[in-house]
Design a protein around this motif. Structure first.
Motif, mmCIF file in Angstrom:
data_model
loop_
_atom_site.group_PDB
_atom_site.id
_atom_site.type_symbol
_atom_site.label_atom_id
_atom_site.label_comp_id
_atom_site.label_asym_id
_atom_site.label_seq_id
_atom_site.Cartn_x
_atom_site.Cartn_y
_atom_site.Cartn_z
ATOM 1 N N UNK A 205 0.867 -1.180 0.000
ATOM 2 C CA UNK A 205 0.000 0.000 0.000
ATOM 3 C C UNK A 205 0.899 1.223 0.000
ATOM 4 N N UNK A 206 0.732 2.085 -0.987
ATOM 5 C CA UNK A 206 1.541 3.287 -1.085
ATOM 6 C C UNK A 206 0.717 4.531 -0.838
ATOM 7 N N UNK A 207 1.384 5.671 -0.863
ATOM 8 C CA UNK A 207 0.704 6.955 -0.683
ATOM 9 C C UNK A 207 1.130 7.920 -1.774
ATOM 10 N N UNK A 208 0.161 8.631 -2.335
ATOM 11 C CA UNK A 208 0.438 9.719 -3.254
ATOM 12 C C UNK A 208 -0.269 10.963 -2.734
ATOM 13 N N UNK A 209 -0.149 12.039 -3.479
ATOM 14 C CA UNK A 209 -0.731 13.312 -3.086
ATOM 15 C C UNK A 209 -1.826 13.690 -4.073
ATOM 16 N N UNK A 210 -3.004 14.011 -3.559
ATOM 17 C CA UNK A 210 -4.079 14.549 -4.382
ATOM 18 C C UNK A 210 -4.385 15.967 -3.884
ATOM 19 N N UNK A 211 -5.234 16.679 -4.615
ATOM 20 C CA UNK A 211 -5.433 18.098 -4.306
ATOM 21 C C UNK A 211 -6.905 18.486 -4.381
ATOM 22 N N UNK A 212 -7.312 19.315 -3.437
ATOM 23 C CA UNK A 212 -8.631 19.930 -3.499
ATOM 24 C C UNK A 212 -8.546 21.214 -4.332
ATOM 25 N N UNK A 213 -9.693 21.772 -4.653
ATOM 26 C CA UNK A 213 -9.773 22.908 -5.583
ATOM 27 C C UNK A 213 -9.389 24.230 -4.927
#
Length: 276
Positions: A205-213
């Protein structure tokens, strides 16, 4: 006849970009051989944004000054769909280019992915272009990947002052008219937009970065990219003083009238460059 295609002389377009909604906790599933989803999560916040034509900017974007940049390539690769050929023929050419561009002392390629809009490639790994704003690493996942890859290559991370992860995106069609890549100017993003998102791989299980508006985000793309061009963009920089730490990115659908364009096929090559 194809209509309403963005032209290289068009200064910008309006198109939909998928951010994520706040407090999204679902994981993006890459743990099976089923074709991957086109979105990181169904909890997206779709926004109509202006995407500037990076070809027409008065100051040409560069990897060092903006976190992304376009370059010509004259690579000789006998078969992009043979992983062994890509590793032996393309990887050294990519590293040579990146070392020249970044002035890094050493570099290595550790992975590549073929992405296809349609599931028409005979490959074990079936990846779609991702239509969600994201970045490939957070601090913990970058440091973990660095340790794994340097150990494989007999290198000690303590021998280097800093490192960067860089992705190189190359179209494998003559001209990209479907699902091009939009790149965000990280200087226009706010820290509170950043959200960690889990990714389920077959073995971890890895982690990435997502973004809100955020309405102040600035977006760019290169219309009609060809197979003789490559887009280099930074996805992590260990130098905490460097404002240009990464380039949030997302595939997006071009506004168009009718008739389907040639489905996008592309390769992403993932590299680490090291600085003494």
């Amino acid at each position: 006849m194809l209509l309403d295609r963005p032209k290289q002389t068009q200064s910008s377009i309006k198109a939909e970009i998928n951010y994520i909604k706040s407090n999204t906790s679902t994981a993006f599933d890459l743990s099976t051989t089923v074709k991957s989803a086109t979105k990181l999560t169904e909890h997206v916040d779709t926004r109509l944004v202006e995407i500037m034509n990076a070809r027409l900017l008065s100051q040409t974007p560069s990897l060092n000054s903006d976190g992304f940049g376009l370059a010509k390539n004259g690579y000789v690769v006998s078969n992009y769909f043979d992983d062994n050929v890509v590793q032996t023929e393309l990887y050294p050419q990519i590293i040579k280019h990146l070392l020249n561009e970044t002035n890094a002392s050493q570099g290595l390629v550790f992975d590549h992915t073929i992405r296809s809009v349609e599931d028409n490639l005979t490959r074990k790994e079936k990846r779609s272009p991702i239509h969600t704003v994201h970045n490939d690493y957070v601090v913990s996942s970058a440091e973990n990947r660095l340790s794994i890859e340097l150990k494989k290559n007999g290198l000690n991370p303590h021998n280097y002052k800093k490192f960067q992860f860089i992705n190189t995106w190359i179209p494998l069609v003559d001209e990209v008219l479907d699902s091009p890549l939009a790149l965000g100017d990280i200087r226009t993003f706010q820290p509170e937009q950043s959200q960690k998102l889990q990714v389920a791989y077959p073995d971890r299980i890895g982690e990435i970065e997502a973004f809100t508006y955020n309405e102040n985000n600035r977006w760019y793309f290169y219309p009609r990219m060809t197979s003789q061009e490559q887009l280099n963009f930074k996805v992590f920089d260990s130098d905490i003083n460097n404002v240009i730490s990464r380039a949030p990115h997302s595939a997006f659908s071009l506004p168009m009238s009718h008739e389907k364009s040639l489905a996008r096929i592309s390769i992403e090559v993932r590299s680490i460059v090291l600085f003494d």
